[in-house]
Design an enzyme around this catalytic site. Structure first.
Site, mmCIF file in Angstrom:
data_model
loop_
_atom_site.group_PDB
_atom_site.id
_atom_site.type_symbol
_atom_site.label_atom_id
_atom_site.label_comp_id
_atom_site.label_asym_id
_atom_site.label_seq_id
_atom_site.Cartn_x
_atom_site.Cartn_y
_atom_site.Cartn_z
ATOM 1 N N ARG A 196 0.941 -1.212 0.334
ATOM 2 C CA ARG A 196 -0.221 -0.296 0.090
ATOM 3 C C ARG A 196 0.493 0.928 -0.147
ATOM 4 N NH1 ARG A 196 -2.954 3.925 -1.122
ATOM 5 N NH2 ARG A 196 -4.757 4.633 0.189
ATOM 6 N N CYS A 242 -4.932 -2.983 6.221
ATOM 7 C CA CYS A 242 -5.026 -1.868 5.182
ATOM 8 C C CYS A 242 -6.658 -1.537 5.818
ATOM 9 C CB CYS A 242 -5.287 -1.808 3.815
ATOM 10 S SG CYS A 242 -6.073 -0.590 3.447
ATOM 11 N N TYR A 376 -9.496 7.804 6.535
ATOM 12 C CA TYR A 376 -8.752 6.641 7.394
ATOM 13 C C TYR A 376 -9.808 7.557 8.551
ATOM 14 C CZ TYR A 376 -5.492 5.306 4.692
ATOM 15 O OH TYR A 376 -4.726 4.555 3.149
#
Length: 546
Positions: A196, A242, A376
């Site tokens: 990522r 993730c 996030y």
């Protein structure tokens, strides 16, 4: 067993189509996004954008260059088109990051960040179209691309990438491990561990590298060798996942599509991490007594020197197992995984384990990084066109939630695109006359997995699976759990049927049956039951008759 499964499979199930979305968002996370993503799996496009429109007025690049302020508006050019993107800059979080392109042509930027070259971005950009460039200026802009430094020139060669990964984007490189590869070993090999990257892989001269550690008043430095020599090493076996893992499964017809890379189930891995305890380093400089957050800064920076960053609470930073890591599976960190140093925050979403870390700051506030402040985060399902104020109201995601997924049987094709998986027998299945089903499970905060269950009738009845786990201290269970189950072939129907899995941790946290209640526009933290639909191949039936 047979009568139970026979009754279960009498109810024929329907498969559901998973739509997937790949939005842009590398530079700011929301570049040219109006929160209505559509399906994409690569950077190819069929949309015509930037071509000359005779009905529109003409503006030169000289005129475009004058529009770089709030008063005059924010203009840019692409191909023959001129665009006023002021509404985006003013109304959406991350919009201000586009200011570095205001007054210029997008060609140079998009040569580097090719992830933006998708239909969704093009469609939205065209909504801001106000005019055309004069003849000849498009060609001049395209020629200027040749002089642009490619920030991705130091990205590593990735051997067998297509064999091991579903590649979600090339620049930046984002790739998830194929399901069957995931469960082939308890420790995920480095070259098969998901990648990522938010930007390019930075070039690091280890002889010049320094790690800065400090607070608001003091700064100290350590070389790579000094860090390894001065502090005792510590090893942790930990999964890393993730926050967007399984994002694609969150899309549904009722609530719509979500933003972000369309991960299936493979944005996760399990490895042995070796480094020094962050606590030891902070205490050695007397930095562990004040402050409430520890901020991390990476060397992966864009052209305006905006670098990836994140933070965790000081309390977490001072716990036993948060590392400044320099090894992964007993090997020096690879460049894709953070060489020379990275942060490892076990039990916490991967976004906080900053790679290529070069600065650590103890602070009274959390990181002001875009990825901490406006990404996030889990917004309420009702918010589909968020602005910065919406993100300010909710906390940044830290701990991972309880999660599980089915990884075998699986297809070598992108799991997001496989509606019905045709199962063919392997030698072990035929020998044992059982279908093997395998997957992984993990929970956050150090909570060990207590059980993983399978259902063949959409949750009406469940069977327990066999678990493969490490023995880990209470509330320090960082490694994942691999699970398996073996179903008699004679009990399997010939028509397509669904299998779902769910996990429970030692605090009885379990997975919701659907993503409806946890749906959020950023598509993070999806831990709903994972489902696959199987079709038993004819060869299975032939074997069962013999």
């Amino acid at each position: 067993m047979r009568s139970r499964f026979t009754s279960i499979f009498r109810q024929k199930s329907k498969s559901s189509l998973l739509t997937v979305g790949l939005t842009s968002g590398l530079i700011a996370g929301y570049l040219f996004s109006k929160y209505n993503p559509i399906v994409h799996a690569d950077t190819k496009t069929s949309i015509s954008i930037g071509e000359r429109k005779p009905a529109l007025p003409t503006y030169s690049m000289t005129e475009v260059a004058k529009h770089t302020t709030q008063e005059k508006g924010y203009w840019l050019a692409y191909k023959d088109g001129v665009y006023d993107v002021s509404p985006f800059v003013e109304n959406h979080p991350g919009g201000k990051q586009i200011l570095k392109t205001a007054g210029k042509a997008l060609e140079a930027c998009w040569k580097i960040f090719t992830i933006h070259q998708i239909d969704h971005v093009y469609e939205i950009l065209e909504e801001y179209r106000i005019g055309n460039l004069p003849p000849g200026e498009r060609e001049a802009n395209e020629k200027s691309q040749e002089e642009v430094l490619d920030l991705f020139q130091y990205d590593p060669e990735r051997i067998n990438a297509k064999e091991n990964f579903f590649i979600r984007s090339e620049k930046p490189f984002n790739a998830e491990t194929k399901p069957a590869v995931l469960v082939s070993s308890f420790l995920t090999p480095v070259d098969k561990f998901y990648v990522r990257n938010h930007m390019h892989v930075p070039f690091v001269n280890i002889n010049d590298y320094k790690l800065e550690i400090g607070d608001q008043t003091s700064t100290y430095t350590l070389s790579y060798d000094e860090l390894k020599e001065k502090y005792q090493s510590h090893t942790v076996t930990s999964a890393l996942q993730c926050a967007g893992n399984r994002r694609a499964a969150m899309n549904n017809d009722q609530q719509g599509s979500v933003q972000g890379t369309a991960w299936y189930v493979g944005a996760i891995g399990n490895a042995r991490w070796t480094g020094v305890k962050l606590r030891d380093v902070l205490e050695s400089f007397d930095l562990a007594k004040e402050g409430t957050h520890v901020q991390f800064f990476g060397l992966d920076c864009d052209t305006s020197q905006r670098c990836y960053g994140a933070s965790i609470p000081l309390e977490k930073a001072l716990s036993d197992d948060v590392l400044i890591a320099y090894q992964m599976n007993d090997e020096t960190l690879s460049s894709d995984h953070g060489y020379p140093l990275r942060i490892l925050v076990p039990g916490t979403v991967g976004a906080r384990s900053v790679k290529w870390v070069n600065r650590i700051v103890v602070s009274s506030k959390e990181s002001d990084s875009h990825w901490q402040k406006a990404d996030y985060k889990v917004l309420p399902p009702s918010i589909k066109q968020p602005q910065q104020v919406d993100y300010d109201r909710v906390p940044s995601v830290q701990e991972s939630n309880v999660q599980s997924a089915i990884c075998y049987p699986s297809s070598n094709e992108d799991g997001n695109k496989v509606k019905i998986l045709s199962v063919k027998p392997n030698s072990d299945d035929i020998k044992n006359q059982k279908l093997t089903i395998k997957g992984y499970a993990v929970s956050g905060g150090g909570r060990q997995i207590q059980n993983v269950q399978l259902s063949f009738d959409h949750g009406k009845t469940w069977i327990q699976t066999e678990l493969e786990q490490l023995t880990q201290p209470y509330m320090r269970a960082w490694a994942w759990t691999l699970w398996s189950s073996h179903i008699p072939l004679k009990d399997l129907p010939s028509e397509p049927f669904d299998i779902v899995c769910r996990a429970m941790d030692i605090h009885t946290n379990s997975q919701p049956d659907t993503p409806m209640g946890i749906w959020n526009i950023r598509g993070v933290m999806n831990n709903s039951w994972h489902k696959i639909t199987l079709q038993i191949a004819e060869s299975f039936g032939e074997k069962k008759k013999k």
